[in-house]
Design an enzyme around this catalytic site. Structure first.
Site, PDB file in Angstrom:
ATOM      1  N   GLU A  51      34.526 -62.005 103.031  1.00  0.00           N
ATOM      2  CA  GLU A  51      33.599 -62.279 104.149  1.00  0.00           C
ATOM      3  C   GLU A  51      34.223 -61.737 105.424  1.00  0.00           C
ATOM      4  OE1 GLU A  51      30.918 -62.855 106.342  1.00  0.00           O
ATOM      5  OE2 GLU A  51      30.242 -63.987 104.608  1.00  0.00           O
ATOM      6  N   ASP A  78      35.924 -56.112 105.208  1.00  0.00           N
ATOM      7  CA  ASP A  78      34.710 -55.496 104.674  1.00  0.00           C
ATOM      8  C   ASP A  78      34.787 -55.416 103.147  1.00  0.00           C
ATOM      9  OD1 ASP A  78      32.294 -53.781 104.677  1.00  0.00           O
ATOM     10  OD2 ASP A  78      33.734 -52.300 103.972  1.00  0.00           O
ATOM     11  N   ASP A 101      22.223 -60.009 103.921  1.00  0.00           N
ATOM     12  CA  ASP A 101      21.318 -59.872 105.068  1.00  0.00           C
ATOM     13  C   ASP A 101      20.095 -59.055 104.647  1.00  0.00           C
ATOM     14  OD1 ASP A 101      23.002 -61.145 107.175  1.00  0.00           O
ATOM     15  OD2 ASP A 101      24.386 -59.567 106.561  1.00  0.00           O
ATOM     16  N   LYS A 105      12.884 -55.232 108.469  1.00  0.00           N
ATOM     17  CA  LYS A 105      12.043 -54.107 108.916  1.00  0.00           C
ATOM     18  C   LYS A 105      12.312 -52.861 108.084  1.00  0.00           C
ATOM     19  CE  LYS A 105      11.823 -55.813 113.618  1.00  0.00           C
ATOM     20  NZ  LYS A 105      12.460 -55.778 114.916  1.00  0.00           N
ATOM     21  N   ASP A 137      16.018 -64.194  99.271  1.00  0.00           N
ATOM     22  CA  ASP A 137      14.786 -64.942  99.542  1.00  0.00           C
ATOM     23  C   ASP A 137      13.722 -64.004 100.124  1.00  0.00           C
ATOM     24  OD1 ASP A 137      15.887 -64.475 102.029  1.00  0.00           O
ATOM     25  OD2 ASP A 137      15.343 -66.440 102.850  1.00  0.00           O
ATOM     26  N   THR A 172      22.675 -72.062  98.338  1.00  0.00           N
ATOM     27  CA  THR A 172      23.523 -71.670  99.474  1.00  0.00           C
ATOM     28  C   THR A 172      22.870 -72.133 100.775  1.00  0.00           C
ATOM     29  OG1 THR A 172      22.582 -69.551 100.145  1.00  0.00           O
ATOM     30  CG2 THR A 172      23.987 -69.525  98.185  1.00  0.00           C
ATOM     31  N   LYS A 173      23.645 -72.083 101.848  1.00  0.00           N
ATOM     32  CA  LYS A 173      23.152 -72.507 103.159  1.00  0.00           C
ATOM     33  C   LYS A 173      21.986 -71.621 103.626  1.00  0.00           C
ATOM     34  CE  LYS A 173      24.758 -73.771 107.666  1.00  0.00           C
ATOM     35  NZ  LYS A 173      25.842 -73.929 108.592  1.00  0.00           N
ATOM     36  N   PHE A 174      22.168 -70.326 103.446  1.00  0.00           N
ATOM     37  CA  PHE A 174      21.132 -69.377 103.861  1.00  0.00           C
ATOM     38  C   PHE A 174      19.855 -69.591 103.041  1.00  0.00           C
ATOM     39  CE2 PHE A 174      19.077 -65.245 104.252  1.00  0.00           C
ATOM     40  CZ  PHE A 174      19.228 -64.991 105.601  1.00  0.00           C
ATOM     41  N   GLU A 175      20.046 -69.875 101.739  1.00  0.00           N
ATOM     42  CA  GLU A 175      18.905 -70.134 100.862  1.00  0.00           C
ATOM     43  C   GLU A 175      18.129 -71.372 101.344  1.00  0.00           C
ATOM     44  OE1 GLU A 175      20.217 -71.030  96.931  1.00  0.00           O
ATOM     45  OE2 GLU A 175      18.197 -71.087  96.112  1.00  0.00           O
TER      46      GLU A 175
END
Ligand SMILES: C[S@@+](CC[C@H](N)C(=O)[O-])C[C@H]1O[C@@H](n2cnc3c(N)ncnc32)[C@H](O)[C@@H]1O
Length: 200
Positions: A51, A78, A101, A105, A137, A172-175
């Site tokens: 991360e 990275d 991420d 767009k 997602d 996960t948190k983002f999920e």
């Protein structure tokens, strides 16, 4: 000890973890709760989380200490360079990319992580029979992931299975944020062919 500095030489996993085991690498663990839960529920496997986000690295280091997770190491760098330089070819049992991420767009789709060059690099680092597990997602990204993995001849698509504890991904948190916003969730898993050869 649990934070591993980036280096330009391949890492000796047996030395790093003090044992021979299956090693799973996660790209972009965010705040790392899912990584910590997986490491706690699969003590027989070893995990490397990669991360670039400093607060996430700090949070996961804290969890490692508090939960005494001896089977988890973190590299703050990275992930592409870590894969290229630190991970021996054919060495990984699995690679996790959970909620990369999405770059919604269309003009930003080229910034998405899961593209043919990264998938080729991951395949090179997977052991024969090893897996790549992606989750998103964003349906359009799920379609792109399925397309890229499906066109990689050395991979076979596999059903998302909750039987194997390594594939039973904790949320996960983002999920959780996406689900609150009414988003769907897509898990895409592919296995590296066990003969290691590319098939037409
Ligand atoms: C949308 S967040 C998802 C985090 C976590 N997997 C989750 O589901 O909660 C994507 C994460 O990937 C990380 N990331 C993106 N590109 C990366 C790279 N090349 N190397 C390491 N981490 C990366 C970002 O810093 C971010 O924390």
């Amino acid at each position: 000890m649990f934070g591993v500095p980036y280096q330009r030489q391949p890492v000796d996993f047996a030395k790093l973890f003090g044992r021979e085991s299956r090693v799973i690498l996660e790209i972009g663990f965010g705040m790392g709760e899912t990584t910590a839960r997986l490491a706690a529920s699969c003590p027989d496997a070893d995990f490397i989380g990669v991360e670039v986000h400093t607060p996430g690295v700090g949070a996961l280091l804290k969890s490692i200490g508090e939960e005494k997770l001896s089977n988890l190491r973190i590299v703050k760098h990275d992930a592409v360079e870590v894969l290229q330089d630190m991970i021996p070819d054919g060495s990984l049992y699995g690679v996790h990319i959970f909620f990369p991420d999405p770059w919604h767009k269309a003009r930003h789709h080229k910034r998405r992580l899961i593209q043919p060059p990264l998938v080729a690099l991951i395949v090179k680092k997977l052991a024969n029979g090893g897996y790549l597990h992606c989750a998103t997602d964003w349906e359009n990204y799920a379609d792109q992931i399925k397309d890229v993995l499906g066109r990689t001849s050395s991979l076979v698509m596999a059903p998302a299975s909750r039987q194997n504890p390594l594939l039973a991904r904790p949320a996960t948190k983002f999920e959780a944020r996406g689900v609150r916003l009414g988003h769907g969730v897509w898990d895409v898993i592919a296995i590296k062919r066990s003969d290691g050869k590319a098939h037409a």
